[in-house]
Design a protein around this motif. Structure first.
Motif, PDB file in Angstrom:
ATOM      1  N   ASP A  88       5.478 -21.560   1.791  1.00  0.00           N
ATOM      2  CA  ASP A  88       5.081 -20.158   1.742  1.00  0.00           C
ATOM      3  C   ASP A  88       6.126 -19.434   0.897  1.00  0.00           C
ATOM      4  OD1 ASP A  88       4.623 -17.407   2.204  1.00  0.00           O
ATOM      5  OD2 ASP A  88       3.872 -17.774   4.222  1.00  0.00           O
ATOM      6  N   PHE A  90       7.376 -15.974  -0.750  1.00  0.00           N
ATOM      7  CA  PHE A  90       7.154 -14.551  -0.515  1.00  0.00           C
ATOM      8  C   PHE A  90       7.790 -13.708  -1.610  1.00  0.00           C
ATOM      9  CE2 PHE A  90      10.988 -15.643   1.848  1.00  0.00           C
ATOM     10  CZ  PHE A  90      11.869 -14.593   1.582  1.00  0.00           C
ATOM     11  N   THR A 130       2.826 -15.136  -0.099  1.00  0.00           N
ATOM     12  CA  THR A 130       2.812 -13.969   0.787  1.00  0.00           C
ATOM     13  C   THR A 130       3.330 -12.748   0.041  1.00  0.00           C
ATOM     14  OG1 THR A 130       3.034 -15.232   2.837  1.00  0.00           O
ATOM     15  CG2 THR A 130       3.780 -12.947   2.873  1.00  0.00           C
ATOM     16  N   GLY A 156      -1.131 -14.262   1.315  1.00  0.00           N
ATOM     17  CA  GLY A 156      -0.853 -13.595   2.572  1.00  0.00           C
ATOM     18  C   GLY A 156      -0.547 -12.131   2.352  1.00  0.00           C
TER      19      GLY A 156
END
Length: 364
Positions: A88, A90, A130, A156
């Motif tokens: 993930d 970000f 994200t 996300g």
């Protein structure tokens, strides 16, 4: 809707917390029993504990083990080298975060994300991108992100500081859908700063988002994240069965995770707290001896928990009569009065103990 459990990562970022690799592995194995799609273990670039926990869990669980990373090559390398199943990454696109956190222009940030995605693709890792502070980001920028960044399975949308409420969440997701975004490709990540993280998640689920980040007992920074157990129970009560989890062990697994991580649970915490399924008021217990659903929103046994009917000073005459009947008698006013006196002296008692006391009253 697929669930990513972020308990280990978000909980470990709370002040004064420092979960060991052993704690994370033990808790992660418990979470795996629920069948969540992804378990987000931590931030491998920050140290060996997260790298070890990621590596060990990736070898032991059915769930995909995820590490997080900034849109920075070194962070991405650390996730890959920890043998994570997925990543993930970000990054923000909101005006406030770009100016005050990143000191970057919008176009410059888009290029940084492009480079980060290319770097992830070199490792062949499945990916979520994200977008921090997404619910305070210009919707046009979010729509552009969905169009531009095609590799991540999900984008996300993080309410990073828990600033939004369900009405706004619904409105923003409607704007994205109208702008051509396939909401099944969207994920959501809500915080509880306004106490509506769980409600926001349920709203997003109704709108058709494909993924949600959740944590056990709201563990997470500040007021914490949307609660795994609350979302699962609410989904079950709605009759949707739209979540990818096995719910019959929900309560014991969550309580075991909290014990492993040495985290307390408030006795009045929704779903998990001991007082949530305990009842002593006379009107309540009398009725619940006959039909429990009249004074509870769900049967805790469906989620691996139990209800406790407590008898004592607060037990009314109706409850005392029911206890005497359960003990095999036909209650008289005198027996009811004697049982109430005995309950006031001996209570609080559970149902079995109270029934045994009623039998003693019947025996004289």
């Amino acid at each position: 809707m697929r669930l990513t459990d972020v308990t280990l990562r978000e909980g470990g970022q709370m002040p004064g917390r420092s979960y060991t690799a052993d704690q994370k592995v033990a808790a992660g194995c418990e979470l795996d029993r629920l069948g969540v799609s992804v378990i987000q273990v931590g931030f491998p670039i920050t140290g060996e504990e997260d790298r070890e926990a990621t590596r060990r869990l990736a070898a032991e669980t059915d769930a995909a083990i995820e590490g997080i990373a900034r849109a920075v090559p070194g962070d991405i390398d650390a996730v890959a080298e920890a043998d994570a199943d997925r990543i993930d990454v970000f990054a923000p696109l909101s005006a406030g975060q770009l100016e005050h956190v990143m000191d970057k222009e919008y176009g410059e940030m888009l290029e940084i994300i492009d480079d980060a995605i290319d770097h992830v693709r070199e490792y062949g890792l499945p990916m979520t991108l994200t977008l921090m502070d997404a619910f305070r980001t210009d919707p046009a920028r979010l729509i552009e992100a969905f169009e531009r960044f095609s590799y991540p399975a999900h984008l996300g949308l993080a309410d990073t500081v828990g600033a939004r409420t369900p009405g706004y969440v619904e409105s923003l997701l409607e704007d994205l859908s109208s702008g051509g975004v396939d909401l099944s490709r969207a994920g959501v990540h809500f915080h509880e700063d306004l106490g509506v993280g769980t409600a926001n998640t349920l709203t997003a689920a109704e709108m058709g988002v494909g993924k949600a980040d959740l944590s056990v007992a709201n563990l997470g920074e500040r007021a914490g994240n949307a609660a795994l157990e609350e979302v699962v129970v609410a989904d079950a009560l709605a009759g949707e069965s739209a979540l990818d989890v096995e719910a019959d062990e929900l309560i014991p697994v969550c309580l075991e995770v909290l014990e492993i991580l040495a985290e307390d649970v408030d006795p009045r915490k929704a779903v998990l707290g001991g007082e949530v399924t305990s009842h002593e008021a006379g009107i309540h217990t009398a009725a619940m001896l006959e039909e429990p659903s009249v004074f509870e929103p769900f049967d805790p046994a469906e989620f691996g928990g139990r209800r406790d009917l407590v008898f004592g000073e607060g037990t009314g005459r109706g409850g005392a009569r029911k206890l005497i009947e359960r003990a095999g008698g036909e209650p008289t006013d005198e027996q009811v009065s004697r049982l109430l006196d005995r309950l006031a002296e001996a209570g609080p008692l559970d149902g079995t103990e109270a029934t045994e006391l009623a039998a003693e009253v019947l025996d004289g």
